[in-house]
Design a protein around this motif. Sequence first.
Motif, PDB file in Angstrom:
ATOM      1  N   ILE A 112       0.863  -1.465  -0.065  1.00  0.00           N
ATOM      2  CA  ILE A 112       0.186   0.069  -0.039  1.00  0.00           C
ATOM      3  C   ILE A 112       0.991   1.316  -0.005  1.00  0.00           C
ATOM      4  CG2 ILE A 112      -0.050  -0.128   2.640  1.00  0.00           C
ATOM      5  CD1 ILE A 112      -3.185   1.006   2.302  1.00  0.00           C
ATOM      6  N   GLU A 113       0.525   2.274  -0.663  1.00  0.00           N
ATOM      7  CA  GLU A 113       1.182   3.411  -0.675  1.00  0.00           C
ATOM      8  C   GLU A 113       0.455   4.730  -0.062  1.00  0.00           C
ATOM      9  OE1 GLU A 113       1.513   3.361  -5.002  1.00  0.00           O
ATOM     10  OE2 GLU A 113       3.110   1.693  -5.025  1.00  0.00           O
ATOM     11  N   PHE A 114       1.336   5.479   0.461  1.00  0.00           N
ATOM     12  CA  PHE A 114       0.604   6.774   1.167  1.00  0.00           C
ATOM     13  C   PHE A 114       1.600   7.804   0.812  1.00  0.00           C
ATOM     14  CE2 PHE A 114      -0.149   3.506   3.968  1.00  0.00           C
ATOM     15  CZ  PHE A 114      -1.583   3.339   4.284  1.00  0.00           C
ATOM     16  N   ALA A 115       0.802   9.180   0.964  1.00  0.00           N
ATOM     17  CA  ALA A 115       1.860  10.281   0.709  1.00  0.00           C
ATOM     18  C   ALA A 115       1.610  10.909   2.288  1.00  0.00           C
ATOM     19  CB  ALA A 115       1.115  11.282  -0.150  1.00  0.00           C
ATOM     20  N   ALA A 116       2.659  10.809   2.837  1.00  0.00           N
ATOM     21  CA  ALA A 116       2.573  11.533   4.147  1.00  0.00           C
ATOM     22  C   ALA A 116       3.267  12.813   4.369  1.00  0.00           C
ATOM     23  CB  ALA A 116       3.511  10.457   5.162  1.00  0.00           C
ATOM     24  N   VAL A 117       2.468  13.790   5.258  1.00  0.00           N
ATOM     25  CA  VAL A 117       3.004  15.046   5.265  1.00  0.00           C
ATOM     26  C   VAL A 117       3.839  15.036   6.532  1.00  0.00           C
ATOM     27  CG1 VAL A 117       2.522  17.445   5.712  1.00  0.00           C
ATOM     28  CG2 VAL A 117       0.949  15.800   4.306  1.00  0.00           C
ATOM     29  N   VAL A 118       5.042  15.397   6.095  1.00  0.00           N
ATOM     30  CA  VAL A 118       6.187  15.815   7.204  1.00  0.00           C
ATOM     31  C   VAL A 118       6.812  17.108   7.133  1.00  0.00           C
ATOM     32  CG1 VAL A 118       8.439  14.745   8.095  1.00  0.00           C
ATOM     33  CG2 VAL A 118       6.732  13.248   7.251  1.00  0.00           C
ATOM     34  N   ASP A 119       6.659  18.056   8.065  1.00  0.00           N
ATOM     35  CA  ASP A 119       7.270  19.326   7.974  1.00  0.00           C
ATOM     36  C   ASP A 119       6.729  19.967   6.618  1.00  0.00           C
ATOM     37  OD1 ASP A 119       8.859  18.862  10.284  1.00  0.00           O
ATOM     38  OD2 ASP A 119      10.552  17.810   9.121  1.00  0.00           O
ATOM     39  N   GLY A 120       5.509  19.830   6.328  1.00  0.00           N
ATOM     40  CA  GLY A 120       4.823  20.623   5.536  1.00  0.00           C
ATOM     41  C   GLY A 120       5.000  20.004   4.132  1.00  0.00           C
ATOM     42  N   ARG A 121       5.588  18.769   3.931  1.00  0.00           N
ATOM     43  CA  ARG A 121       6.042  18.415   2.453  1.00  0.00           C
ATOM     44  C   ARG A 121       5.502  17.089   2.594  1.00  0.00           C
ATOM     45  NH1 ARG A 121      11.923  20.599   0.971  1.00  0.00           N
ATOM     46  NH2 ARG A 121      11.250  22.631   0.697  1.00  0.00           N
ATOM     47  N   GLU A 122       5.093  16.453   1.409  1.00  0.00           N
ATOM     48  CA  GLU A 122       4.758  15.154   1.196  1.00  0.00           C
ATOM     49  C   GLU A 122       5.825  14.297   0.780  1.00  0.00           C
ATOM     50  OE1 GLU A 122       1.488  15.087  -1.502  1.00  0.00           O
ATOM     51  OE2 GLU A 122       0.237  15.207  -0.259  1.00  0.00           O
ATOM     52  N   LYS A 123       5.844  13.045   1.622  1.00  0.00           N
ATOM     53  CA  LYS A 123       7.123  12.069   1.115  1.00  0.00           C
ATOM     54  C   LYS A 123       6.029  10.750   0.907  1.00  0.00           C
ATOM     55  CE  LYS A 123      10.454   9.494   3.739  1.00  0.00           C
ATOM     56  NZ  LYS A 123      11.156   9.305   4.702  1.00  0.00           N
ATOM     57  N   ALA A 124       6.498  10.042  -0.112  1.00  0.00           N
ATOM     58  CA  ALA A 124       6.042   8.893  -0.253  1.00  0.00           C
ATOM     59  C   ALA A 124       6.388   7.763   0.561  1.00  0.00           C
ATOM     60  CB  ALA A 124       6.473   8.471  -1.948  1.00  0.00           C
ATOM     61  N   VAL A 125       5.401   6.861   0.704  1.00  0.00           N
ATOM     62  CA  VAL A 125       5.404   5.880   1.869  1.00  0.00           C
ATOM     63  C   VAL A 125       4.937   4.760   1.008  1.00  0.00           C
ATOM     64  CG1 VAL A 125       5.099   5.016   3.997  1.00  0.00           C
ATOM     65  CG2 VAL A 125       5.705   7.343   3.852  1.00  0.00           C
ATOM     66  N   ARG A 126       5.778   3.499   1.136  1.00  0.00           N
ATOM     67  CA  ARG A 126       5.160   2.267   0.404  1.00  0.00           C
ATOM     68  C   ARG A 126       5.403   1.329   1.687  1.00  0.00           C
ATOM     69  NH1 ARG A 126       3.337  -0.622  -3.808  1.00  0.00           N
ATOM     70  NH2 ARG A 126       4.003  -2.922  -3.910  1.00  0.00           N
ATOM     71  N   ILE A 127       4.386   0.503   2.060  1.00  0.00           N
ATOM     72  CA  ILE A 127       4.588  -0.472   3.145  1.00  0.00           C
ATOM     73  C   ILE A 127       3.933  -1.823   2.453  1.00  0.00           C
ATOM     74  CG2 ILE A 127       3.688  -1.276   5.348  1.00  0.00           C
ATOM     75  CD1 ILE A 127       2.944   2.001   6.025  1.00  0.00           C
ATOM     76  N   PRO A 128       4.812  -2.916   2.584  1.00  0.00           N
ATOM     77  CA  PRO A 128       4.218  -3.984   2.040  1.00  0.00           C
ATOM     78  C   PRO A 128       3.270  -4.758   3.108  1.00  0.00           C
ATOM     79  CG  PRO A 128       6.479  -4.469   3.198  1.00  0.00           C
ATOM     80  CD  PRO A 128       6.006  -3.019   3.357  1.00  0.00           C
ATOM     81  N   TRP A 129       2.380  -5.508   2.154  1.00  0.00           N
ATOM     82  CA  TRP A 129       1.447  -6.419   2.912  1.00  0.00           C
ATOM     83  C   TRP A 129       2.205  -7.632   3.479  1.00  0.00           C
ATOM     84  CZ3 TRP A 129      -2.574  -3.400   2.542  1.00  0.00           C
ATOM     85  CH2 TRP A 129      -2.963  -2.748   1.390  1.00  0.00           C
ATOM     86  N   SER A 130       1.323  -8.196   4.346  1.00  0.00           N
ATOM     87  CA  SER A 130       2.159  -9.383   4.852  1.00  0.00           C
ATOM     88  C   SER A 130       2.167 -10.591   4.022  1.00  0.00           C
ATOM     89  CB  SER A 130       1.235 -10.158   6.154  1.00  0.00           C
ATOM     90  OG  SER A 130       0.138 -10.587   5.709  1.00  0.00           O
ATOM     91  N   GLU A 131       1.533 -10.592   2.907  1.00  0.00           N
ATOM     92  CA  GLU A 131       1.403 -11.645   1.856  1.00  0.00           C
ATOM     93  C   GLU A 131       0.959 -10.941   0.646  1.00  0.00           C
ATOM     94  OE1 GLU A 131      -1.224 -14.727   3.094  1.00  0.00           O
ATOM     95  OE2 GLU A 131      -3.060 -13.468   2.862  1.00  0.00           O
ATOM     96  N   ARG A 132       1.146 -11.660  -0.324  1.00  0.00           N
ATOM     97  CA  ARG A 132       0.817 -11.120  -1.785  1.00  0.00           C
ATOM     98  C   ARG A 132      -0.662 -11.272  -1.931  1.00  0.00           C
ATOM     99  NH1 ARG A 132       1.097 -10.406  -7.473  1.00  0.00           N
ATOM    100  NH2 ARG A 132       3.235  -9.422  -7.888  1.00  0.00           N
ATOM    101  N   LEU A 133      -1.441 -10.216  -2.170  1.00  0.00           N
ATOM    102  CA  LEU A 133      -2.931 -10.292  -2.170  1.00  0.00           C
ATOM    103  C   LEU A 133      -3.453 -10.393  -3.623  1.00  0.00           C
ATOM    104  CD1 LEU A 133      -3.855  -7.102  -0.210  1.00  0.00           C
ATOM    105  CD2 LEU A 133      -3.210  -9.358   0.621  1.00  0.00           C
ATOM    106  N   THR A 134      -4.570 -11.240  -3.677  1.00  0.00           N
ATOM    107  CA  THR A 134      -5.095 -11.580  -5.046  1.00  0.00           C
ATOM    108  C   THR A 134      -6.635 -11.062  -5.166  1.00  0.00           C
ATOM    109  OG1 THR A 134      -5.660 -13.768  -4.346  1.00  0.00           O
ATOM    110  CG2 THR A 134      -3.546 -13.611  -5.289  1.00  0.00           C
ATOM    111  N   GLU A 135      -7.128 -10.769  -4.044  1.00  0.00           N
ATOM    112  CA  GLU A 135      -8.487 -10.366  -3.924  1.00  0.00           C
ATOM    113  C   GLU A 135      -8.536  -9.248  -3.304  1.00  0.00           C
ATOM    114  OE1 GLU A 135     -11.085 -13.562  -2.742  1.00  0.00           O
ATOM    115  OE2 GLU A 135     -10.056 -15.114  -3.859  1.00  0.00           O
TER     116      GLU A 135
END
Length: 104
Positions: A54-77
């Motif tokens: 899953i991907e997010f745009a996190a705001v840190v010190d007024g700027r957006e930072k791309a964040v990607r966090i893996p799932w615990s397993e590969r999703l199919t549904e």
Amino acid sequence: MTETSTPFTPDVVAQIARHMNEDHAGDCAMICRALGGVPDAASARMTGCDADGIEFAAVVDGREKAVRIPWSERLTERIQVRREVVRMSDEARHVLGLPARDGR
């Protein structure tokens, strides 16, 4: 994120992101703080997802930072996304020392 790497169509990803951003904005920020390596995130919004994370745009010190966090397993549904987001939210609460949600 590439079209070939995900079982989720752009419309499905947009629906998931809209739901997350409208109904779970606090969870998005909490997940980024605890699991995404941005402990100073003031806020975050979901920007995408695929079979592997899953991907997010996190705001840190007024700027957006791309964040990607893996799932615990590969999703199919699509239904698996909810389970994974709930798991991440619960894990983030634990990491941050916050109480568990009611009923969990």
